[in-house]
Design an enzyme around this catalytic site. Sequence first.
Site, PDB file in Angstrom:
ATOM      1  N   LYS A 173       0.840  -1.198   0.000  1.00  0.00           N
ATOM      2  CA  LYS A 173       0.000   0.000   0.000  1.00  0.00           C
ATOM      3  C   LYS A 173       0.877   1.250   0.000  1.00  0.00           C
ATOM      4  CE  LYS A 173      -1.916   2.766   3.021  1.00  0.00           C
ATOM      5  NZ  LYS A 173      -1.929   4.072   2.314  1.00  0.00           N
TER       6      LYS A 173
ATOM      7  N   GLY B 285       7.147   4.648   8.378  1.00  0.00           N
ATOM      8  CA  GLY B 285       6.253   5.778   8.588  1.00  0.00           C
ATOM      9  C   GLY B 285       6.390   6.330   9.990  1.00  0.00           C
TER      10      GLY B 285
ATOM     11  N   GLU C 279      10.177   0.771  10.559  1.00  0.00           N
ATOM     12  CA  GLU C 279      11.192   1.817  10.395  1.00  0.00           C
ATOM     13  C   GLU C 279      10.456   3.132  10.582  1.00  0.00           C
ATOM     14  OE1 GLU C 279      12.979   4.732   8.981  1.00  0.00           O
ATOM     15  OE2 GLU C 279      12.979   3.794   7.003  1.00  0.00           O
TER      16      GLU C 279
ATOM     17  N   CYS D 186      13.331  10.516   7.520  1.00  0.00           N
ATOM     18  CA  CYS D 186      13.272  10.053   8.919  1.00  0.00           C
ATOM     19  C   CYS D 186      14.647  10.074   9.575  1.00  0.00           C
ATOM     20  CB  CYS D 186      12.626   8.675   9.035  1.00  0.00           C
ATOM     21  SG  CYS D 186      12.885   7.643   7.626  1.00  0.00           S
TER      22      CYS D 186
ATOM     23  N   GLU E 151       9.883  15.195  16.167  1.00  0.00           N
ATOM     24  CA  GLU E 151      10.259  15.119  14.755  1.00  0.00           C
ATOM     25  C   GLU E 151       9.395  16.101  13.971  1.00  0.00           C
ATOM     26  OE1 GLU E 151      11.235  11.718  11.483  1.00  0.00           O
ATOM     27  OE2 GLU E 151       9.358  11.464  12.570  1.00  0.00           O
TER      28      GLU E 151
END
Length: 476
Positions: A182, A234, A256, A290, A387
Amino acid sequence: MVFEYAPAPESRSVVDIAPSYGLFIDGEFADAADGKVFKSISPATEEVLAEVAQAGEADVERAVKAARKAFDKWSALPGAERAKYLFRIARIIQERSRELAVLETLDNGKPIKETRDADLPLVAAHFFYYAGWADKLDHAGYGANPRPLGVAGQVIPWNFPLLMLAWKIAPALATGNTVVLKPAETTPLSALFFADICRQAGLPKGVVNILPGYGDAGAALVAHPDVNKVAFTGSTAVGKEIARTVAGTRKKLTLELGGKGANIVFDDAPIDQAVEGIVNGIFFNQGQVCCAGSRLLVQESIQDELLDSLKRRLSTLRLGDPLDKNTDIGAINSAEQLARITALAEQGEAEGAERWSPACELPSSGYWFAPTLFTNVTQAHTIARDEIFGPVLSVLTFRTPDEAVAKANNTQYGLSAGIWSDKGSRILAVAGKLRAGVVWSNTFNKFDPTSPFGGYKESGYGREGGRHGLEAYLDV
């Protein structure tokens, strides 16, 4: 004398985007069971690029069934035969790389020089690399005759749409698994073009299935009882939800997730080289990475010199049309992401950090955020902890190596870090104490398919890339 840059646009005509796309299930494009569609928008211009079928639970059911059916034959193929398909996919990606780079830039908003020079060569390299492993699994260190798991359900983000697809699909296919993937709802197009590449490569039907859609489709895929392996890249919040969903099942899971990477600059670092590394670490892909080096830890004695040099360099960055080959900073991926970056930057100011951006004109349409630097930041500031996932750098200082390590590790994340120093002994001593999955020395954001990538703490678990990346897809 300063030369002006004339526009150097990459041609859009190399990519032919259809007005609408279906889901890719069992080797065919099909409408969603409930007929729902959504639009994919170009973040640089806000124009609608295409209408895309929106997967729901019934479609997940169909795709998993197709993948399960294809698994018996695919996993029974000798590794050398599976490798041929992967090599073919890799070569087609290389042949179509210009088209795919333009498509990715249109759909994601990142500069064409990044998709062209970083993303696409790496995408092809991942397929080449894992194609090489397909007939050598007995020698990967996981015992004789390691077996594939079955159907892999994979959910990827919007910041590196095609590269994250390669990270997920290449090792899964090399090890004999079949895939239901997806892509993110804001960047479905390159995954759908990849579906076409699978057909071009003659990949057997059902081995790869692509389901564009929203979070509900991802959740249905993760929870599906016939999925044997879940891979997710994500946000940490969604990662925690997925971990809760698969807890108590026999599914293998790799996550991750987010990061808040520290880029540590010592007083003996080569300043100009460090400045380039800092810029690459936080402004590459507009900071929507990330493992971005979003916290700059600079030794107190060189702070002024480094910041002067950094501000001078930021003033030369070009922000604008991502299809222009001169552009350094492209568009933010979505209105939602822009709102988040804006809110966190405002919070940084409200909490007393000092904000600086170079003079730069933002385009009137699309989603844009100027490269931003915060000084007078403490570890208590929200911008030093959360973040931001945007082109925002927080600058902190340190005096001793021990203080640098303590500050670098003072985060709930642990994905990446960078160390800048002239002394190899200092780099090795500091690197060994950092709780980060990847530590770069005198460089940043260097990726290679042969090297494992992943994090500690809330940055997730499991590794992707390298020999280590095979383990997640094998019954060992």
